[in-house]
Design an enzyme around this catalytic site. Structure first.
Site, mmCIF file in Angstrom:
data_model
loop_
_atom_site.group_PDB
_atom_site.id
_atom_site.type_symbol
_atom_site.label_atom_id
_atom_site.label_comp_id
_atom_site.label_asym_id
_atom_site.label_seq_id
_atom_site.Cartn_x
_atom_site.Cartn_y
_atom_site.Cartn_z
ATOM 1 C CG HIS A 54 -0.611 -0.069 2.422
ATOM 2 N ND1 HIS A 54 0.578 -0.861 3.155
ATOM 3 C CD2 HIS A 54 -0.446 1.048 3.603
ATOM 4 C CE1 HIS A 54 0.643 -0.619 4.225
ATOM 5 N NE2 HIS A 54 0.326 0.495 4.504
ATOM 6 C CG HIS A 56 0.173 4.225 4.959
ATOM 7 N ND1 HIS A 56 -0.599 3.344 5.567
ATOM 8 C CD2 HIS A 56 -0.913 5.238 4.581
ATOM 9 C CE1 HIS A 56 -1.987 3.979 5.942
ATOM 10 N NE2 HIS A 56 -1.914 4.925 4.997
ATOM 11 C CG ASP A 58 4.664 2.964 7.548
ATOM 12 O OD1 ASP A 58 3.984 3.207 7.025
ATOM 13 O OD2 ASP A 58 4.524 1.799 8.292
ATOM 14 C CG HIS A 59 4.150 -0.204 4.441
ATOM 15 N ND1 HIS A 59 4.044 -1.524 4.728
ATOM 16 C CD2 HIS A 59 3.689 0.592 5.427
ATOM 17 C CE1 HIS A 59 3.635 -1.486 5.866
ATOM 18 N NE2 HIS A 59 3.455 -0.500 6.451
ATOM 19 C CG HIS A 112 -3.902 -0.131 6.717
ATOM 20 N ND1 HIS A 112 -4.033 0.511 7.872
ATOM 21 C CD2 HIS A 112 -3.105 0.227 6.167
ATOM 22 C CE1 HIS A 112 -2.985 1.101 8.083
ATOM 23 N NE2 HIS A 112 -2.022 0.996 6.958
ATOM 24 C CG ASP A 129 0.695 -1.556 7.646
ATOM 25 O OD1 ASP A 129 1.325 -2.394 7.790
ATOM 26 O OD2 ASP A 129 1.036 -0.191 7.942
ATOM 27 C CG HIS A 167 4.306 -2.202 11.142
ATOM 28 N ND1 HIS A 167 4.949 -1.051 11.594
ATOM 29 C CD2 HIS A 167 3.383 -1.881 10.054
ATOM 30 C CE1 HIS A 167 4.750 -0.118 10.637
ATOM 31 N NE2 HIS A 167 3.839 -0.715 9.855
#
Ligand code: ZN
Ligand code: FE
Length: 255
Positions: A54, A56, A58-59, A112, A129, A167
């Site tokens: 996805h 975001h 942090d990905h 999400h 996530d 995570h």
């Protein structure tokens, strides 16, 4: 095929999927580029693709850095064109992914975010996530109905499916789960095992789908104990699966 877990940022995991026949690899969710490149070098493989679950940061934060010196296929949901840096292959449910001679497929699992996907290679599930070990992602862009549908889809995979999520959240997820289902023996023993692993700084990911079905409160809308715990807080609650799921999600948001 070989899978290498790479700890990134504070508590993210990226995963190298390596085809050992061709010495090529794909990286799932590169939060940052440098640690991925170091590991690629150590494994003596050629990086061919980025697989983003996805949009975001942090990905996807490592996408630009990885693309700076080499050209790679970048996979992500087609609706995330413009949100995933460098996207070259917009995918949807059922699409095939090829890394060397290793083949995987795409599962569309919104909730999400609206464009969240998972990648399934054999019985290895890379679910970002959406499904966490002992938890699930927050509903940033989707509805409880959507997320429930996505989790239900993942529960349809075989029990021995390995759950590689985005995570390291297992311990705090289990601490929450214990508040709803303190008599679940499988949950109690998982919590003890996970605390032991974390004390040694070891990873608790992957788990298996079987373990998740037995201990993840976001998949346990049928659990009488969870239903009773929720009823204690809100007596008027309906006990259909989506309402139970939505209530567990709300409680976790405030935990
Ligand atoms: Zn996310
Ligand atoms: Fe994340």
């Amino acid at each position: 095929m070989k899978i290498v877990q790479i700890p990134l940022l504070r508590d993210n995991y990226g995963y190298l999927i390596i085809c050992q026949k061709t010495n090529t690899a794909g990286i799932v969710d590169p939060s940052e580029a440098e640690p991925v490149l170091r590991r690629v070098e150590l494994e003596k493989v050629t990086l061919k693709a980025i697989l983003n679950t996805h949009h975001h940061r942090d990905h996807t934060g490592g996408n630009e850095g990885l693309l700076a010196k080499r050209s790679l296929e970048v996979y992500g949901h087609k609706s995330d064109q413009g949100r995933i840096p460098g996207l070259t292959r917009g995918v949807e449910e059922g699409d095939e992914i090829v890394i060397g001679e290793v083949r995987g497929s795409v599962l569309f699992i919104p909730g999400h975010t609206t464009g969240h996907v998972a990648y399934l290679f054999g019985n290895n599930l890379f679910c970002g996530d959406t499904l966490f070990t002992a938890g699930c992602g927050r509903l940033f862009e989707g509805t409880p109905e959507q997320m429930h549908g996505s989790l239900k889809k993942l529960m349809g995979l075989s029990d021995d499916t390995k759950v590689y999520c985005g995570h390291e959240y297992t311990e705090s997820n289990l601490r929450f789960a214990m508040t709803l289902e303190p008599k679940n023996h499988k949950l109690i023993s998982r919590f003890e095992r996970v605390q032991g692993l974390r004390t040694r700084g070891a990873s608790t990911v992957p788990s298996t789908m079987e373990e998740e079905k037995h201990t993840n409160p976001f998949l346990r809308w049928d659990s009488k104990e969870i239903q009773a715990s929720l009823k204690a807080g809100s007596p008027g609650l309906r006990l259909d699966p989506v309402s139970v799921f939505a209530t567990v999600r709300k409680l976790k948001d405030a935990f």
